[in-house]
Write a protein that holds these residues in place. Structure first.
Motif, PDB file in Angstrom:
ATOM      1  N   GLU A   1       0.823  -1.204   0.000  1.00  0.00           N
ATOM      2  CA  GLU A   1       0.000   0.000   0.000  1.00  0.00           C
ATOM      3  C   GLU A   1       0.859   1.257   0.000  1.00  0.00           C
ATOM      4  OE1 GLU A   1      -4.203   0.981   2.174  1.00  0.00           O
ATOM      5  OE2 GLU A   1      -2.492   0.538   3.469  1.00  0.00           O
TER       6      GLU A   1
ATOM      7  N   LEU B   1      -7.461  -8.087   4.353  1.00  0.00           N
ATOM      8  CA  LEU B   1      -7.363  -6.682   3.945  1.00  0.00           C
ATOM      9  C   LEU B   1      -7.559  -6.542   2.439  1.00  0.00           C
ATOM     10  CD1 LEU B   1      -4.346  -5.718   6.215  1.00  0.00           C
ATOM     11  CD2 LEU B   1      -6.597  -4.603   6.273  1.00  0.00           C
TER      12      LEU B   1
ATOM     13  N   HIS C   1     -10.652  -4.409   0.692  1.00  0.00           N
ATOM     14  CA  HIS C   1     -10.364  -3.226  -0.125  1.00  0.00           C
ATOM     15  C   HIS C   1     -10.745  -3.437  -1.587  1.00  0.00           C
ATOM     16  CE1 HIS C   1      -8.061  -2.010   3.413  1.00  0.00           C
ATOM     17  NE2 HIS C   1      -7.943  -0.815   2.884  1.00  0.00           N
TER      18      HIS C   1
ATOM     19  N   VAL D   1      -0.100  -0.603   8.360  1.00  0.00           N
ATOM     20  CA  VAL D   1      -1.529  -0.805   8.572  1.00  0.00           C
ATOM     21  C   VAL D   1      -1.877  -0.513  10.030  1.00  0.00           C
ATOM     22  CG1 VAL D   1      -3.411  -2.482   8.544  1.00  0.00           C
ATOM     23  CG2 VAL D   1      -1.682  -2.523   6.750  1.00  0.00           C
ATOM     24  N   GLU D   2      -2.873   0.325  10.249  1.00  0.00           N
ATOM     25  CA  GLU D   2      -3.346   0.608  11.599  1.00  0.00           C
ATOM     26  C   GLU D   2      -4.252  -0.522  12.076  1.00  0.00           C
ATOM     27  OE1 GLU D   2      -2.428   3.101  13.441  1.00  0.00           O
ATOM     28  OE2 GLU D   2      -1.272   4.184  11.918  1.00  0.00           O
ATOM     29  N   GLN D   3      -4.191  -0.800  13.378  1.00  0.00           N
ATOM     30  CA  GLN D   3      -5.025  -1.874  13.918  1.00  0.00           C
ATOM     31  C   GLN D   3      -6.513  -1.569  13.749  1.00  0.00           C
ATOM     32  OE1 GLN D   3      -3.984  -3.290  17.806  1.00  0.00           O
ATOM     33  NE2 GLN D   3      -1.781  -3.261  17.404  1.00  0.00           N
ATOM     34  N   ASP D   4      -6.883  -0.299  13.851  1.00  0.00           N
ATOM     35  CA  ASP D   4      -8.291   0.062  13.646  1.00  0.00           C
ATOM     36  C   ASP D   4      -8.725  -0.212  12.207  1.00  0.00           C
ATOM     37  OD1 ASP D   4      -8.491   0.823  16.268  1.00  0.00           O
ATOM     38  OD2 ASP D   4      -8.282   2.974  15.877  1.00  0.00           O
ATOM     39  N   ASP D   5      -7.815   0.021  11.250  1.00  0.00           N
ATOM     40  CA  ASP D   5      -8.133  -0.265   9.845  1.00  0.00           C
ATOM     41  C   ASP D   5      -8.319  -1.761   9.619  1.00  0.00           C
ATOM     42  OD1 ASP D   5      -7.961   2.423   9.252  1.00  0.00           O
ATOM     43  OD2 ASP D   5      -5.848   2.314   8.646  1.00  0.00           O
TER      44      ASP D   5
ATOM     45  N   GLU E   1     -11.658  -2.725  10.974  1.00  0.00           N
ATOM     46  CA  GLU E   1     -12.692  -2.250  10.047  1.00  0.00           C
ATOM     47  C   GLU E   1     -12.821  -3.187   8.853  1.00  0.00           C
ATOM     48  OE1 GLU E   1     -13.655   1.646   7.186  1.00  0.00           O
ATOM     49  OE2 GLU E   1     -12.017   1.723   8.656  1.00  0.00           O
ATOM     50  N   ALA E   2     -11.679  -3.696   8.368  1.00  0.00           N
ATOM     51  CA  ALA E   2     -11.708  -4.641   7.253  1.00  0.00           C
ATOM     52  C   ALA E   2     -12.433  -5.925   7.644  1.00  0.00           C
ATOM     53  CB  ALA E   2     -10.287  -4.948   6.789  1.00  0.00           C
TER      54      ALA E   2
ATOM     55  N   GLU F   1     -16.060  -5.319   7.515  1.00  0.00           N
ATOM     56  CA  GLU F   1     -16.518  -5.308   6.118  1.00  0.00           C
ATOM     57  C   GLU F   1     -16.707  -6.723   5.598  1.00  0.00           C
ATOM     58  OE1 GLU F   1     -14.916  -2.628   3.131  1.00  0.00           O
ATOM     59  OE2 GLU F   1     -13.850  -1.552   4.718  1.00  0.00           O
TER      60      GLU F   1
END
Length: 437
Positions: free
Chosen positions: A58, A144, A148, A402-406, A409-410, A413
């Motif tokens: 990324e 992830l 995405h 990569v953030e742990q919150d991201d 969130e994945a 999703e």
């Protein structure tokens, strides 16, 4: 890319493994300089390490110089198009290219939001469990990537010969008339490329009335952005048989195999599907004299035969179908790993003909993209595998960008996406409760 169809490898009729290591070793087509972008930071087998984490991939496309170079190459080809339908993105899911693909599809979505973006997430066959931490990193990359790619694509399809996306490796997909080595990219890439060539045929035909976007919309309604791939390679058909005869022999189960990384199971329903049949001659569509032996034999065209068959096998599903006379070309350098029960045109014989120097030059193929309940099992199983372990312990993965919150969130999703495929009839409920292999 692991899905490049090999070219220039083994001689005709040879069963020998080619003495090559990289996909580019098979390539005998000259590539335009604008079609290749080399990531210098992560050379294959280089001393600088591998592109192994989503965040690494990324971050590559967050470099303004890299984005400018990529856009320049993209615009070069877009401007050459008489009519731009959209884009196909083939992307490894299990390593850092998952992050590269995520940023590429986001770029395409932002700049070409009205065009179709069809993405294919590829994963290799794993024969052993491997290092637990590396296996968990692999799952995190895939989660992830799927989240995405689904978010920014018109349609997303996991495509692999692996029997599982989960933490526990499962045996690879088997085909009754192909004996292949799943550990060889030479073999696995040829099978996947043949399937992909068939699956994507509808929107590559001059006769197709829609576009890539229309094609995707017909499969991805109600939030179901992911689809599963199926293929019969080859379609079991006796030499000289008609299409009604061939399909009538498979009234209990469609003879295709799941190519979307889930353990083998029989799926008798789907929400929508696009089916392509190729290599059954149109002049042999019907073969009956007098009273039709079955509803399939009473159909007047190959298209009607296939549509009637799909209506019987998947009642209530929205089905589009295409029948192509041209078979799938399997002449060398396509690997000659076929059963001796096949003729040179890929049809079945009553008994084995022994080894043939001519090999199998083409095969009939039946393939489908389905919006199917199997996606609920696959996606929810991946979520369970990841939530069963503490991702916060994988600090090195998160230091790559990569953030742990991201990441959380994945996972949400994926959970939401998986729920779109619940049927409420119990067919997928048992899978959801089962151990996700």
């Amino acid at each position: 890319s692991p899905l490049c169809l090999p070219a220039g490898a083994a001689p005709a009729g040879s069963q020998d493994t080619p003495s090559v290591r990289l996909w580019s070793d098979y390539l005998n087509v000259h590539l335009h300089p604008k079609s290749v972008y080399v990531i210098r930071q992560y050379l294959h087998d280089g001393d600088c390490g591998c592109l192994e984490a989503f965040g690494q991939g990324e971050s590559l496309l967050q470099d303004p110089a890299c984005v400018e170079e990529l856009e320049d190459r993209l615009h070069f080809y877009v401007e050459e198009c008489d009519y731009l339908q959209g884009f196909q993105v083939l992307c490894d899911l299990h390593n850092g290219f998952s992050g590269v693909g995520a940023k590429v599809t986001e770029l395409l979505h932002d700049e070409y939001s009205r065009k179709g973006i069809l993405t294919w997430g590829l994963t290799p066959v794993l024969s052993t469990m491997g290092d637990p931490q590396n296996s968990f990193y692999r799952l995190m990359n895939m989660a992830l990537g799927i989240a995405h790619l689904s978010r920014h694509s018109s349609l997303f399809c996991p495509l692999s010969l692996s029997g599982s996306l989960g933490i526990k490796p499962q045996p690879p997909v088997t085909f009754p008339y192909i004996k292949y080595d799943a550990s060889l990219n030479y073999h696995s890439s040829a099978i996947l490329a043949a399937a992909l060539d068939t699956l994507t045929a509808p929107y590559r035909l001059w006769s197709f009335q829609g576009s890539m976007m229309h094609f995707a919309d017909s499969l991805t309604f109600s939030g179901r952005k992911a689809v599963a791939a199926w293929a019969a390679l080859p379609l079991p058909a006796l030499s000289g048989s008609s299409l009604p005869d061939t399909l009538s022999a498979h009234q209990q189960d469609v003879p295709w195999k799941l190519l979307s990384s889930w353990r083998e199971q029989k799926v008798s329903c789907c929400f929508a599907q696009s089916v392509v049949l190729r290599g059954i001659c149109k002049e042999k569509a019907t073969s009956c004299l007098g009273q039709p032996r079955s509803p399939l034999h009473s159909c007047e065209s190959p298209e009607q035969v296939l549509q009637q068959y799909l209506h019987t096998q998947f009642p209530g599903a929205f089905s589009t179908s295409h029948v192509l006379q041209q078979p799938c070309d399997t002449r060398p350098p396509f690997p000659q790993f076929f059963s001796p029960l096949l003729t040179s045109r890929g049809f079945l014989l009553d008994k084995a003909q022994g080894s043939s120097s001519a090999g199998v030059e083409s095969i009939p193929v039946l393939a489908a993209l389905q919006s199917s309940p199997v996606l609920h099992s696959l996606l929810s199983g991946l979520c369970r595998d990841l939530r069963a372990r503490n991702a916060r312990r994988c600090s090195s993965f998160f230091t790559a960008g990569v953030e742990q919150d991201d990441f959380q969130e994945a996972l949400e999703e994926l959970k939401t996406l998986s729920q779109c495929y619940e049927t409420g009839f119990g067919a997928d409920g048992s899978e959801d409760e089962a151990d996700s292999d």
